[in-house]
Design an enzyme around this catalytic site. Structure first.
Site, PDB file in Angstrom:
ATOM      1  N   GLU A  48       0.824  -1.215   0.000  1.00  0.00           N
ATOM      2  CA  GLU A  48       0.000   0.000   0.000  1.00  0.00           C
ATOM      3  C   GLU A  48       0.854   1.260   0.000  1.00  0.00           C
ATOM      4  OE1 GLU A  48      -2.854  -0.094   3.253  1.00  0.00           O
ATOM      5  OE2 GLU A  48      -2.884  -2.277   3.066  1.00  0.00           O
ATOM      6  N   CYS A  54       3.147   8.283   1.416  1.00  0.00           N
ATOM      7  CA  CYS A  54       3.537   7.346   2.468  1.00  0.00           C
ATOM      8  C   CYS A  54       3.817   6.013   1.769  1.00  0.00           C
ATOM      9  CB  CYS A  54       2.399   7.222   3.473  1.00  0.00           C
ATOM     10  SG  CYS A  54       2.706   5.984   4.736  1.00  0.00           S
ATOM     11  N   CYS A  89       3.682  -5.436  16.315  1.00  0.00           N
ATOM     12  CA  CYS A  89       2.990  -4.449  17.173  1.00  0.00           C
ATOM     13  C   CYS A  89       1.506  -4.840  17.268  1.00  0.00           C
ATOM     14  CB  CYS A  89       3.114  -3.046  16.600  1.00  0.00           C
ATOM     15  SG  CYS A  89       4.816  -2.471  16.493  1.00  0.00           S
ATOM     16  N   GLY A 130       5.645  -2.287   6.771  1.00  0.00           N
ATOM     17  CA  GLY A 130       7.027  -2.746   6.917  1.00  0.00           C
ATOM     18  C   GLY A 130       7.864  -1.898   7.852  1.00  0.00           C
ATOM     19  N   GLU A 131       9.028  -2.434   8.193  1.00  0.00           N
ATOM     20  CA  GLU A 131       9.964  -1.756   9.095  1.00  0.00           C
ATOM     21  C   GLU A 131      11.225  -1.429   8.291  1.00  0.00           C
ATOM     22  OE1 GLU A 131      10.342  -0.411  12.200  1.00  0.00           O
ATOM     23  OE2 GLU A 131      12.404  -0.139  11.514  1.00  0.00           O
ATOM     24  N   SER A 141      10.431   6.081   9.560  1.00  0.00           N
ATOM     25  CA  SER A 141       9.852   5.722  10.857  1.00  0.00           C
ATOM     26  C   SER A 141      10.248   4.315  11.273  1.00  0.00           C
ATOM     27  CB  SER A 141       8.328   5.816  10.745  1.00  0.00           C
ATOM     28  OG  SER A 141       7.729   5.497  11.975  1.00  0.00           O
ATOM     29  N   SER A 171       8.610   5.202  16.767  1.00  0.00           N
ATOM     30  CA  SER A 171       7.294   4.831  17.296  1.00  0.00           C
ATOM     31  C   SER A 171       7.474   4.395  18.746  1.00  0.00           C
ATOM     32  CB  SER A 171       6.722   3.679  16.472  1.00  0.00           C
ATOM     33  OG  SER A 171       6.619   4.084  15.126  1.00  0.00           O
ATOM     34  N   LEU A 172       7.158   5.295  19.653  1.00  0.00           N
ATOM     35  CA  LEU A 172       7.389   5.025  21.081  1.00  0.00           C
ATOM     36  C   LEU A 172       6.138   4.391  21.703  1.00  0.00           C
ATOM     37  CD1 LEU A 172       9.636   5.391  23.160  1.00  0.00           C
ATOM     38  CD2 LEU A 172       8.695   7.649  23.690  1.00  0.00           C
ATOM     39  N   HIS A 173       5.030   5.062  21.571  1.00  0.00           N
ATOM     40  CA  HIS A 173       3.697   4.541  21.937  1.00  0.00           C
ATOM     41  C   HIS A 173       3.474   4.203  23.407  1.00  0.00           C
ATOM     42  CE1 HIS A 173       2.941   4.666  17.747  1.00  0.00           C
ATOM     43  NE2 HIS A 173       3.441   3.498  17.422  1.00  0.00           N
ATOM     44  N   ASN A 190      -6.040   4.341  14.615  1.00  0.00           N
ATOM     45  CA  ASN A 190      -6.966   3.914  13.558  1.00  0.00           C
ATOM     46  C   ASN A 190      -7.487   2.536  13.946  1.00  0.00           C
ATOM     47  OD1 ASN A 190      -6.680   6.058  11.559  1.00  0.00           O
ATOM     48  ND2 ASN A 190      -4.561   5.346  11.431  1.00  0.00           N
ATOM     49  N   CYS A 204      -2.345   2.348   6.786  1.00  0.00           N
ATOM     50  CA  CYS A 204      -1.732   1.239   6.059  1.00  0.00           C
ATOM     51  C   CYS A 204      -1.954  -0.129   6.689  1.00  0.00           C
ATOM     52  CB  CYS A 204      -0.252   1.518   5.884  1.00  0.00           C
ATOM     53  SG  CYS A 204       0.015   2.378   4.334  1.00  0.00           S
TER      54      CYS A 204
END
Ligand code: SAH
Length: 352
Positions: A100, A113, A124, A167-168, A199, A222-224, A298, A341
């Site tokens: 995507e 993006c 995650c 993806g990472e 990211s 990405s801490l979250h 989301n 995504c």
């Protein structure tokens, strides 16, 4: 597609210059030195077939198509938001993998993006991209091809890139770096590093390696969650590299590059959005050259999590700001087309 053929759009001009003589040897077709730059410039225009290279001789085009392929993603599905013109693409790659990309219109320019892998193995718990695991890494040309295909389709130039799709990127390090260099090439699409964000979910060795590259891109982390305990309950990657190691790597990154880090923080109702979390987060980041980007979660059908309420998010921002940490809440573009995504690739693979 015969993958023994060369993925030619992943090569920069120097690599093309080195490759063309070997192609000449294999095919008996001569390539003059100046051809490398011409071919590169065609590939960066987003052509999908060698026959479009009108200033390259017919014999040369034939030799190219015999030994190489152009990995431009094809549009499999496309959704256009009636609210803000955001376009979401489900692209198909040469081997049938689907990824995507999201094209967004901002005042400061068109932004895309992009995905960096087909699937993801980071796990995650709130993310749709990782539900079916990793299929494979994307090549540099497949990352670049998402931009070229979207430019072809919209007829508009893209000036900003965020590597925040499926993806990472730091789990596909070499290809991601190669992509960054290709996209920045002045003879190609020439997007400045300052207009690119990468990211990561917190792949610590990758952050150190990225610092060594010292590219003036924006690193998003990405801490979250503000503590190791919370973080490892939603992000398995935190069990491998804990929050202290992660923040140490971030401080090192800032020290080496002089660039501000953007911390992403998905606001999940009842999980990480309390006033106490905000205070702990502010202490954790105190004194760091950084910014916090709050992302209202989301919804992901397969997961139970819900987005935090607007009031809760406002309070969270106020607490951060009171402690001197700047924070913004990410605006949702394309909300009528589910323009986040991972979900589309997943729904599509379940349909077939
Ligand atoms: N692997 C990288 C980049 C891809 S994800 C990373 O983890 O940073 C891009 C961002 O979207 C990350 O911050 C990710 O945590 C976040 N994200 C994933 N699922 C989400 C969801 N359901 N709602 C809001 N943000 C989400």
């Amino acid at each position: 597609m015969n993958t023994e053929k060369k993925d030619i759009a992943s090569l920069d001009i120097d690599e093309l210059s080195a490759f063309l003589p070997t192609l000449s040897e294999e095919t008996g077709v001569k390539f003059e030195k100046f051809r490398a730059k011409q071919i590169f410039s065609w590939l960066m225009k987003g052509i999908s077939d060698f026959s479009e290279m009108s200033n390259i001789s017919a014999r040369q085009r034939e030799a190219l198509s015999e030994k190489c392929y152009i990995a431009l993603p094809k549009i499999h599905k496309k959704f256009v938001s009636k609210l803000d013109g955001t376009v979401k693409y489900l692209f198909e790659l040469y081997d049938g993998e689907r990824i995507e990309s999201v094209f967004m219109r901002y005042k400061h320019g068109n932004t895309i993006c992009i995905s960096t892998q087909a699937g993801c193995r980071m796990g995650c718990s709130f993310c749709a991209s990782t539900l079916a695991g990793l299929s494979r890494h994307l090549t540099p040309s497949e990352m670049l091809g998402q931009i070229l295909a979207a430019q072809n389709d919209t007829g508009e130039r893209i000036s900003n890139i965020v590597m925040m799709g499926i993806g990472e990127p730091l789990d596909n390090f070499d290809n991601s770096i190669k992509f960054l260099k290709l996209v920045n090439n002045p003879d190609g699409i020439n997007i400045g590093y300052r207009h690119i964000s990468l990211s990561t979910c917190g792949v610590v060795p990758g952050i150190y390696k990225l610092a060594e590259e010292n590219l003036p891109i924006t690193l998003s982390v990405s801490l979250h969650a503000p503590t190791q305990e919370y973080r490892q309950s939603i992000m398995p990657v935190a069990r491998k590299w804990d929050i202290d190691e992660l923040l140490k790597a971030c401080r090192d990154y800032i020290g080496v590059t002089g660039r501000r880090i953007s911390f992403e923080y998905a606001m999940i109702d009842g999980v990480n959005d309390s006033a106490e979390c905000a205070t702990t987060l502010a202490r954790l980041l105190s004194g760091m050259l950084c910014h916090v980007n709050l992302i209202p979660l989301n919804d992901v059908k397969e997961r139970d999590y819900k987005r935090s309420g607007t009031k809760t998010i406002e309070t969270f921002v106020k607490i951060l700001e009171k402690h001197g940490i700047t924070a913004t809440v990410r605006r949702r573009l394309g909300s009528d087309i589910n323009a986040s995504c991972g979900q589309l690739r997943r729904d599509d693979s379940k349909e077939e």
